[in-house]
Enzyme design. Structure first.
Site, mmCIF file in Angstrom:
data_model
loop_
_atom_site.group_PDB
_atom_site.id
_atom_site.type_symbol
_atom_site.label_atom_id
_atom_site.label_comp_id
_atom_site.label_asym_id
_atom_site.label_seq_id
_atom_site.Cartn_x
_atom_site.Cartn_y
_atom_site.Cartn_z
ATOM 1 N N TYR A 1 -12.872 117.973 31.205
ATOM 2 C CA TYR A 1 -13.721 118.655 30.225
ATOM 3 C C TYR A 1 -14.693 119.588 30.952
ATOM 4 O O TYR A 1 -14.866 120.742 30.571
ATOM 5 C CB TYR A 1 -14.467 117.611 29.384
ATOM 6 N N HIS B 1 -14.802 123.816 30.834
ATOM 7 C CA HIS B 1 -15.995 124.551 30.423
ATOM 8 C C HIS B 1 -16.564 125.398 31.557
ATOM 9 O O HIS B 1 -17.131 126.452 31.310
ATOM 10 C CB HIS B 1 -17.052 123.599 29.849
ATOM 11 N N TYR C 1 -26.652 127.529 24.483
ATOM 12 C CA TYR C 1 -25.778 126.426 24.067
ATOM 13 C C TYR C 1 -25.561 125.509 25.259
ATOM 14 O O TYR C 1 -25.087 125.942 26.304
ATOM 15 C CB TYR C 1 -24.461 127.025 23.583
ATOM 16 N N TRP D 1 -8.897 127.776 21.623
ATOM 17 C CA TRP D 1 -9.773 126.961 22.462
ATOM 18 C C TRP D 1 -9.708 125.496 22.018
ATOM 19 O O TRP D 1 -9.599 124.600 22.832
ATOM 20 C CB TRP D 1 -11.209 127.480 22.419
ATOM 21 N N TRP D 2 -9.769 125.266 20.711
ATOM 22 C CA TRP D 2 -9.705 123.899 20.212
ATOM 23 C C TRP D 2 -8.394 123.239 20.615
ATOM 24 O O TRP D 2 -8.374 122.080 21.008
ATOM 25 C CB TRP D 2 -9.871 123.873 18.707
#
Length: 106
Positions: free
Chosen positions: A20, A24, A43, A78-79
């Site tokens: 993960y 990112h 963010y 992306w999801w």
């Protein structure tokens, strides 16, 4: 410019924290531009390592268009790219649990 702050949680699958983080760290530039164009600012996502819970907080412009993001092909890609790492719902969207603001100190 006044910004709204929101926070939510998501859930990683066991053993997926390093991947993960890597994905990112290599966030697609076109996705970064899409989020910015939707009014998303500042963010951040944090991990509770013992539970795999992700805590996200972002600031958005008052004129944000976040509600339109799920319809964007880039967001959907992306999801799909992240779906093997986390709990997801329809269309591979991450399951998000909105958090209620309880305290803020400037």
């Amino acid at each position: 410019m006044s910004l709204q702050q929101i926070a939510f949680t998501m859930q990683l699958k066991p053993g997926c924290a390093e991947q993960y983080q890597r994905r990112h760290d290599a966030l697609w530039p076109e996705l970064r531009a899409l989020l910015h164009a939707a009014g998303i600012r500042d963010y951040s996502i944090f991990l509770a390592p013992d539970s795999g819970t992700l805590f996200a907080v972002l600031r958005r412009t008052e004129s944000h268009t976040m509600a339109a993001l799920p319809a964007q092909a880039l967001m959907q890609r992306w999801w799909e790219h992240m779906a093997d790492l986390m709990e997801t719902g329809p269309g591979s969207a991450p399951l998000c649990r909105n958090l209620v603001p309880m305290f803020h100190l400037d």
